[in-house]
Each structure stands twice: as C-alpha cells, then as structure tokens.
Design an enzyme around this catalytic site. Structure first.
Site, short mmCIF file in Angstrom:
data_model
loop_
_atom_site.label_atom_id
_atom_site.label_comp_id
_atom_site.label_asym_id
_atom_site.label_seq_id
_atom_site.Cartn_x
_atom_site.Cartn_y
_atom_site.Cartn_z
N HIS A 1 0.84 -1.20 0.00
CA HIS A 1 0.00 0.00 0.00
C HIS A 1 0.87 1.25 0.00
O HIS A 1 1.78 1.37 0.81
CB HIS A 1 -0.92 0.02 1.23
N TYR B 1 -8.89 5.91 7.48
CA TYR B 1 -8.95 6.33 8.88
C TYR B 1 -9.97 7.47 8.96
O TYR B 1 -9.73 8.54 8.40
CB TYR B 1 -7.59 6.84 9.36
N PRO C 1 -3.46 1.06 18.89
CA PRO C 1 -3.23 0.50 17.55
C PRO C 1 -3.32 1.48 16.38
O PRO C 1 -2.97 1.12 15.26
CB PRO C 1 -4.31 -0.58 17.42
N LYS D 1 1.67 0.22 14.88
CA LYS D 1 3.08 0.11 15.25
C LYS D 1 3.44 -1.09 16.12
O LYS D 1 4.61 -1.48 16.18
CB LYS D 1 3.53 1.38 16.00
N TYR E 1 4.54 6.69 9.58
CA TYR E 1 3.69 5.53 9.33
C TYR E 1 4.50 4.41 8.66
O TYR E 1 4.36 3.23 8.99
CB TYR E 1 2.51 5.94 8.43
P1 FAD Z 1 2.33 -11.10 21.91
O1 FAD Z 1 1.87 -11.21 20.51
O2 FAD Z 1 1.35 -10.68 22.94
O3 FAD Z 1 2.94 -12.51 22.30
C1 FAD Z 1 3.25 -12.86 23.63
C2 FAD Z 1 3.09 -14.35 23.78
O4 FAD Z 1 3.51 -14.74 25.08
C3 FAD Z 1 1.64 -14.80 23.64
O5 FAD Z 1 1.56 -15.83 22.68
C4 FAD Z 1 1.27 -15.26 25.03
O6 FAD Z 1 0.32 -16.31 25.02
C5 FAD Z 1 2.60 -15.71 25.57
N1 FAD Z 1 2.71 -15.70 27.04
C6 FAD Z 1 2.17 -14.81 27.90
N2 FAD Z 1 2.48 -15.13 29.17
C7 FAD Z 1 3.25 -16.24 29.11
C8 FAD Z 1 3.87 -17.05 30.10
N3 FAD Z 1 3.77 -16.74 31.40
N4 FAD Z 1 4.58 -18.13 29.70
C9 FAD Z 1 4.69 -18.43 28.38
N5 FAD Z 1 4.10 -17.70 27.40
C10 FAD Z 1 3.40 -16.62 27.76
N6 FAD Z 1 -1.12 -3.78 16.79
C11 FAD Z 1 -1.30 -3.13 15.65
O7 FAD Z 1 -0.33 -2.57 15.13
N7 FAD Z 1 -2.56 -3.12 15.07
C12 FAD Z 1 -3.64 -3.79 15.61
O8 FAD Z 1 -4.73 -3.79 15.08
C13 FAD Z 1 -3.46 -4.46 16.81
N8 FAD Z 1 -4.47 -5.15 17.40
C14 FAD Z 1 -4.26 -5.79 18.58
C15 FAD Z 1 -5.30 -6.49 19.22
C16 FAD Z 1 -5.09 -7.12 20.46
C17 FAD Z 1 -6.24 -7.87 21.12
C18 FAD Z 1 -3.82 -7.04 21.07
C19 FAD Z 1 -3.58 -7.69 22.43
C20 FAD Z 1 -2.78 -6.39 20.42
C21 FAD Z 1 -2.98 -5.75 19.18
N9 FAD Z 1 -1.95 -5.07 18.52
C22 FAD Z 1 -2.16 -4.43 17.38
C23 FAD Z 1 -0.62 -5.07 19.01
C24 FAD Z 1 0.23 -6.17 18.38
O9 FAD Z 1 -0.58 -7.25 18.01
C25 FAD Z 1 1.28 -6.52 19.39
O10 FAD Z 1 2.10 -5.38 19.54
C26 FAD Z 1 2.11 -7.75 19.05
O11 FAD Z 1 1.33 -8.91 19.19
C27 FAD Z 1 3.34 -7.82 19.97
O12 FAD Z 1 3.98 -9.04 19.79
P2 FAD Z 1 4.71 -9.74 21.01
O13 FAD Z 1 5.35 -10.97 20.45
O14 FAD Z 1 5.55 -8.75 21.73
O15 FAD Z 1 3.56 -10.11 22.04
C1 DHB Z 2 -4.84 -2.56 11.07
C2 DHB Z 2 -4.67 -2.27 12.39
C3 DHB Z 2 -4.25 -1.02 12.75
O1 DHB Z 2 -4.05 -0.73 14.03
C4 DHB Z 2 -4.02 -0.04 11.82
O2 DHB Z 2 -3.64 1.19 12.20
C5 DHB Z 2 -4.18 -0.35 10.50
C6 DHB Z 2 -4.61 -1.62 10.12
C7 DHB Z 2 -5.29 -3.91 10.69
O3 DHB Z 2 -5.55 -4.73 11.58
O4 DHB Z 2 -5.42 -4.17 9.49
#
Ligand code: FAD
Ligand code: DHB
Length: 402
Positions: free
Chosen positions: A74, A206, A297, A301, A388
C-alpha cells in the site's frame, strides 16, 4: 527435569518466534515456551500492517515466501473528516516507501512452521503453565515451566528473553525499584471485525466522525478488516452485526460510495493504552515487544516494534554469548529510541482521530484543523508518511538462511 540451553525465550508471539529463528540462523540454541496452543496462536486476530523495514527483515531472514506472494503493498492511506476523504501518498512523500498489509496471524503461522521445520517438534513448547524466571542477575538465569503432560522443567540458560506480552511474567520479575514505567489509558476501545467481503476501498481509510473513529482495513482481496471506536465498558453482546454495519455506514458515509457487507468471521474488543517500561534489560533478562511497551493501535506500530526489538536483540545476544557485551549494553537505549518515536506517533494519531467522551467542541475543532493541515501541507503530510512507513531504520543484519 533439569536441562541447559543458551537462550530461554518466554512467549511465542511475533517477538519470541522471530528471535528464536534469528538466533537459530546464528547457530544459537533456544528453548521457547508458550502458554497457549499452536492453534490458538495461529488464530488470534491482531495487527495487519508491516513497515518496509519489517518486510525487509522478514525477507532477509528467509521468512517472506508467502508474504511476497500474498502481502498487499500500500502506497498511502485515506484520512476522512468533515465529509471529505483525502489521500496521503506515502510513495510521493517519502521517496518511494510503502507498507504491506499482511496479517500478524500469517506472520505467526510462517514463523511457527519455519521453527518446527528447522528445529523439530520440540522447537516450541506449546501449552505450558506456571512459567517462572529466576536468578536473573547471575550468569546462569533459570527458566521453569510445567509442560502440557504435567512435567516440571528447569532450564539453565545463559540469557532469558521475555517476549511474553503485556500480561506476561517477565517484566514482573524485574525488581520494581529498577524499573521506570510511563502509562496512559484512553477512554475508548476498538471493536474489530473480520468480514467475508472484498474491501470497499483500495487503501486503508482512517475516519474522524462525531460518532467516533472508524478504520477500514483488509486482509486480502476477499476479506475486510474493520474497526469502530466503542466505549471500553462495552461488550460484544451489545454489538450485534447489524448495529456494527449500520454504525460503520454512518461513520464512513460519503456521497457516491458505499460499504459492502459480508458475514462476520471474528469479533473482538481491544482496550487502548500507551505504556513504556525502561530499561528493557535487567541482568541476563532482556524484554522485547509488548512485554516492555504497548501502543494504541491507531498507528499500526505494535507488531513492527516487536519485530524491530528482536532484530536488535539477536546480534546483541550473539555478541554477548561470544564474550562481547557492548551491543547488549546498548540494547535498551537503541530500542527505546524507536519505541518512544512510535509511542508519540501512535498517541498523536489516536488523539487526532478519536472522540473523547464528554469533550467540548474545542477539541473537535483542534482535531479538524490538524487533519486539514496534514492533508494540505506537504511538510506535515511527509511527517505522517515518514512515521507511518517507519522512521527509524532497522540496524540488524541477519546471516543468510541456508
Ligand atoms: P504477543 O503477541 O502478545 O505474544 C506474547 C506471547 O507470550 C503470547 O503468545 C502469550 O500467550 C505468551 N505468554 C504470555 N504469558 C506467558 C507465560 N507466562 N509463559 C509463556 N508464554 C506466555 N497492533 C497493531 O499494530 N494493530 C492492531 O490492530 C493491533 N491489534 C491488537 C489487538 C489485540 C487484542 C492485542 C492484544 C494487540 C494488538 N496489537 C495491534 C498489538 C500487536 O498485536 C502486538 O504489539 C504484538 O502482538 C506484539 O507481539 P509480542 O510478540 O511482543 O507479544
Ligand atoms: C490494522 C490495524 C491497525 O491498528 C491499523 O492502524 C491499520 C490496520 C489492521 O488490523 O489491518
């Protein structure tokens, strides 16, 4: 059962999985433990937008087979406000930079498949419980967990990486006296749906609206992803599909344009918060991703930050394990520079686009002025586009996969 590994990793989200892979490319052994099942990790609906640098990182690490086929490049976004929809052209404003729409669930599937193919079925221990990390300020920190067959394990490590998300145990294992945290809760949440319908737009929209923010994103040419600002106290029961679609219609309304509807495949509500903790290291424990920082979100990022942290961490741990601690010493400051930039950008996008409950007309007018500015001044639009698409270059250079 007592075993040894070089790097113990807590959490098989994007951060933990990519770290395990990047370390494997450097010949470094890991034990990666995850509380959830593989099926759960692969189905969890989250982010969808990858910065250029994240795509390059995944490509360099040999993980972009499906991403290169199915990712959708995009070159901009639409900002909609005051009854108009205006395009912000990233390619033009940044000298050709873009983002790629490829769901976090797909990144996670690719990473899991690759770790299991390279490291065998024990490369990831799913379904663990009672994870503990200890002796973090010693040369041999310990990771303990109970596996899905109820056996207790103790793994003696050289280093532990806490990649276990915001609610994990790793950050909590750092003495409170050495951590500084900053936090902001927002008085709104996102209701997200995945819908079995082709997107009604060529680029993400947006939308600022008196009824609240809305976002039109996508997952593929056949599947749309849509978000609505809702009250954080709302639950899904108060949002039947018909109410969601009619609210989306209202917030995206534009003469001559309509939103196509389809079956709702997934529905969830996510609270919004900004959170940063520092430092990202305590002794031989290194935090990465959501375990250390959370952004709302709106700037897309969170996932990119998680990938960027481990791109810095992998070479730092490689050097540390070979007796050179300089990169490890710089890890926290290097990451926090990017983290704070993304924290600011996400806060800025969020507060420009959402309606604060109870806010006065002054707030709305300030938001609209800012939206007119970023869509009419080239300098202001370029700043949004640069942030972005990713404003801090990734540092890591990854050894080529075999
Ligand atoms: P996570 O993906 O949270 O992974 C952490 C892992 O550790 C999980 O699998 C969990 O089960 C595991 N864990 C936790 N505790 C333990 C333990 N004690 N022992 C072993 N394992 C454990 N970002 C965007 O940019 N756009 C979005 O639309 C967006 N939507 C989101 C929606 C939700 C519901 C959430 C929670 C986050 C969202 N985010 C979004 C943020 C983005 O998804 C996260 O920043 C990203 O997942 C971070 O990755 P991570 O690996 O650091 O953590
Ligand atoms: C999506 C999530 C976001 O937080 C965003 O800013 C743009 C797209 C997505 O889930 O596609």
């Amino acid at each position: 059962m007592r075993t040894r590994t070089q790097v113990g990793i807590v959490g098989a989200g994007p951060a933990g999985l990519l770290l395990s892979h990047l370390l494997a490319l450097r010949g470094i052994g890991t034990v990666l433990v995850e509380t959830r099942s593989r099926q759960y990790c692969e189905a969890r609906q989250r982010a969808g937008v990858l910065e250029d640098g994240s795509v390059a990182l995944l490509r360099e690490a040999g993980l972009a087979g499906r991403l290169d086929q199915q990712g959708l490049e995009h070159g901009g976004i639409y900002l909609q406000f005051g009854g108009e929809r205006r395009h912000v052209d990233f390619r033009d404003l940044t000298g050709g930079r873009t983002v790629t729409v490829y769901a976090q669930t797909e990144v996670v599937k690719d990473l899991i498949a690759r770790r299991l193919a390279d490291g065998g079925p024990s490369a990831i221990e799913f379904g663990v419980s009672d994870t503990e990390v200890a002796d973090l300020d010693s040369a041999s920190p310990v990771l303990r967990y109970t596996d899905s067959a109820d056996s207790r394990h103790e793994v003696v490590c050289d280093v532990i990486a806490g990649c276990d998300g915001f609610h994990g145990i790793s950050r909590a294992a750092i003495p409170a006296s050495v951590l500084t945290t900053w936090q902001r809760e927002y008085p709104y949440a996102w209701l997200g749906i995945l819908a079995d319908v082709p997107p009604s737009t060529d680029e993400l929209i947006y939308a600022h609206h008196p009824g609240g923010f809305a976002l039109h994103s996508l997952r593929s040419p056949a599947v749309s992803r849509l978000y609505l600002q809702v009250d954080p106290a709302d639950n899904l029961a108060s949002w039947p599909d018909e109410r969601i679609w009619s609210e989306l219609d209202r917030r995206f309304a534009l003469p001559g344009w309509s939103l196509q509807r389809g079956d709702v495949l997934d529905k969830s509500i996510t609270p919004m918060r900004s959170f940063v903790s520092a430092p990202m290291r305590y002794g031989r424990l290194f935090l990465a991703g959501d375990a250390s920082h959370i952004v709302p979100p709106t700037g897309a990022k969170g996932l990119n930050l998680a990938l960027a942290d481990v791109a810095v961490l992998a070479p730092a741990l490689d050097a540390l394990l070979h007796g050179d601690g300089r990169l490890a010493d710089e890890y926290s400051a290097t990451c926090l520079n990017r983290v704070w930039r993304s924290t600011h950008f996400s806060w800025w996008m969020t507060t420009m686009l959402h309606r604060t409950p109870g806010a006065d007309e002054m707030e709305t007018q300030l938001q609209l002025s800012q939206l007119r500015y970023v869509t009419s001044s080239r300098a202001a639009a370029a700043s949004l586009a640069e942030n972005y698409t990713g404003s801090v270059p990734l540092l890591a250079s990854t050894p080529s996969p075999q």
